[in-house]
Write a protein that holds these residues in place. Structure first.
Motif, PDB file in Angstrom:
ATOM      1  N   ASN A  85       0.790  -1.525  -0.160  1.00  0.00           N
ATOM      2  CA  ASN A  85       0.498  -0.310  -0.084  1.00  0.00           C
ATOM      3  C   ASN A  85       0.949   1.023   0.068  1.00  0.00           C
ATOM      4  OD1 ASN A  85      -2.166   1.690   0.578  1.00  0.00           O
ATOM      5  ND2 ASN A  85      -2.443   1.869   2.976  1.00  0.00           N
ATOM      6  N   GLU A  89       0.754  -2.420   7.252  1.00  0.00           N
ATOM      7  CA  GLU A  89       0.453  -3.695   7.192  1.00  0.00           C
ATOM      8  C   GLU A  89       1.067  -4.545   7.650  1.00  0.00           C
ATOM      9  OE1 GLU A  89      -2.184  -0.723   4.316  1.00  0.00           O
ATOM     10  OE2 GLU A  89      -0.223  -1.300   5.263  1.00  0.00           O
ATOM     11  N   ASP A 120      -3.959   3.550  -0.353  1.00  0.00           N
ATOM     12  CA  ASP A 120      -6.069   2.795   0.565  1.00  0.00           C
ATOM     13  C   ASP A 120      -5.704   3.800   1.808  1.00  0.00           C
ATOM     14  OD1 ASP A 120      -7.818   1.410   1.501  1.00  0.00           O
ATOM     15  OD2 ASP A 120      -6.739  -0.562   0.703  1.00  0.00           O
ATOM     16  N   SER A 160      -7.217   0.939   4.606  1.00  0.00           N
ATOM     17  CA  SER A 160      -5.750   0.320   5.129  1.00  0.00           C
ATOM     18  C   SER A 160      -5.063   0.930   6.236  1.00  0.00           C
ATOM     19  CB  SER A 160      -5.389  -0.462   4.055  1.00  0.00           C
ATOM     20  OG  SER A 160      -4.033  -1.753   4.345  1.00  0.00           O
ATOM     21  N   GLN A 167      -6.734   0.747   9.095  1.00  0.00           N
ATOM     22  CA  GLN A 167      -6.851  -0.622   9.880  1.00  0.00           C
ATOM     23  C   GLN A 167      -5.726  -1.427  10.339  1.00  0.00           C
ATOM     24  OE1 GLN A 167     -10.664  -2.104  10.075  1.00  0.00           O
ATOM     25  NE2 GLN A 167      -8.414  -2.889  11.699  1.00  0.00           N
ATOM     26  N   ALA A 168      -5.003  -0.890   9.746  1.00  0.00           N
ATOM     27  CA  ALA A 168      -3.912  -1.371  10.674  1.00  0.00           C
ATOM     28  C   ALA A 168      -3.218  -0.245  12.072  1.00  0.00           C
ATOM     29  CB  ALA A 168      -2.128  -1.199   9.622  1.00  0.00           C
ATOM     30  N   TYR A 187     -13.351   5.677   8.054  1.00  0.00           N
ATOM     31  CA  TYR A 187     -12.541   4.377   8.068  1.00  0.00           C
ATOM     32  C   TYR A 187     -12.227   4.504   9.588  1.00  0.00           C
ATOM     33  CZ  TYR A 187     -11.360   6.600   3.721  1.00  0.00           C
ATOM     34  OH  TYR A 187     -11.828   7.091   2.017  1.00  0.00           O
ATOM     35  N   ALA A 215     -12.858   0.880  11.573  1.00  0.00           N
ATOM     36  CA  ALA A 215     -11.667  -0.090  11.657  1.00  0.00           C
ATOM     37  C   ALA A 215     -11.642  -0.515  13.033  1.00  0.00           C
ATOM     38  CB  ALA A 215     -10.749   0.660  11.816  1.00  0.00           C
TER      39      ALA A 215
END
Length: 238
Positions: free
Chosen positions: A7, A109, A133, A136, A139-140, A196, A200
Motif C-alpha cells: 500500500n 500493514e 488505500d 487499510s 485498519q492497521a 474509516y 476499524a
C-alpha cells in the motif's frame, strides 16, 4: 501464495526520497513540519501523556515527530517505506543522542501482522493523503494499538478552500512546499476519515484544526477542520 500488494505509491516515495537530505533543515521544504511539530506534540501529549509509553509513528519520514516524542520519555519506533528518509532519521538520532528511538523500513500493514496490539499510542501524521488505500492504513493502526490505547491522525480536508490554501497557496504561490506534494483527489474529508476509523473499531474522541497565517508565519490549533485537521481516536478497552 500471492504476496499482498504494498500500500504505497512509488511516485510518492520517490518524491520524498529526493528531499530526504533536507528533512532536518528548518529552512527547507520541511519547514512547515518543524513549525507545527510543537503543536502536534503538545496536543498528543496532552491527551495521552507520552512518558513511559510504547509508541509507533507510521510514515515517520525523517523522524521529526518520532524524535520529539522520544524526548518526552516514550519508547518510539518510527516506520516508513522511504529508505533515504529513514537513513536521515537514524543519522539524526545518533548525532542528537536521542534515547529510546528506533526506525524500521516496513509498511503499517506488515508490522500489524507481526505486532498486533503491541503499542500504547500510534501516530499517523501527514501520511494518509499519500497512500493508495488510506482505509487499510487506518485498519492497521487499529490492529497495532492495545485495547484502551490511542491513535492520532492528521491529514488535509478535500474541498475548495483546502485546494486553494494547501495546494495552490502553499505549493505554487508561497512555495512553502515542493510543487506536487499533494494531489487534490487524494485528500480526505473528515467524514471519510471518521468512517474509516469507525469501520476499524476506533472511537473518535477529539478533532482539531491546524490554521496558518502566511504573513506572520504563525500556526495555531483551532476548531476549524476545513483545511488541515487532526483526529484523536481510541480503541475500546477489552
Amino acid at each position: 501464495m500471492q504476496q499482498p500488494t504494498l500500500n504505497a505509491d512509488p511516485a510518492e516515495l520517490a518524491k520524498f526520497s529526493e528531499l530526504a537530505h533536507r528533512w532536518w533543515d528548518p529552512d527547507s521544504e520541511f519547514r512547515p513540519l518543524h513549525q507545527i511539530n510543537p503543536l502536534r506534540l503538545d496536543w498528543i501529549n496532552g491527551i495521552a501523556p507520552l512518558a513511559g509509553q510504547k509508541v509507533l509513528d507510521i510514515g515517520c519520514g525523517g523522524g521529526i515527530l518520532s524524535d520529539a516524542m522520544a524526548r518526552q520519555g516514550a519508547e518510539v519506533l518510527g516506520i516508513d517505506l522511504s529508505t533515504k528518509a529513514l537513513r536521515v532519521a537514524q543519522l539524526h538520532a545518533l548525532e542528537a543522542g536521542t534515547p529510546n528511538l528506533q526506525f524500521r523500513e516496513v509498511s503499517a500493514e506488515a508490522i500489524a501482522a507481526e505486532q498486533a496490539a503491541s503499542f500504547d499510542i500510534v501516530t499517523c501524521m501527514e501520511m494518509l493523503e499519500h497512500v493508495p488505500d488510506p482505509a487499510s492504513v487506518v485498519q492497521a493502526c487499529a490492529d497495532l494499538v492495545k485495547p484502551g490505547g490511542w491513535v492520532f491522525f492528521s491529514t488535509i480536508n478535500r474541498n475548495a478552500k483546502a485546494f486553494l490554501l494547501a495546494i495552490v497557496g502553499a505549493e505554487y504561490v508561497l512555495n512553502m512546499l515542493p510543487r506536487g506534494t499533494h494531489e487534490y483527489a487524494k485528500l480526505i474529508r473528515p467524514s471519510e476519515l471518521a468512517f474509516y476509523a469507525r469501520a476499524a473499531g476506533l472511537a473518535l474522541q477529539q478533532t482539531r484544526g491546524l490554521e496558518h497565517n502566511p504573513l506572520t508565519r504563525r500556526y495555531w490549533l483551532s476548531a476549524d477542520t476545513s483545511v488541515n485537521y487532526m483526529f484523536a481516536t481510541r480503541k475500546p478497552a477489552a
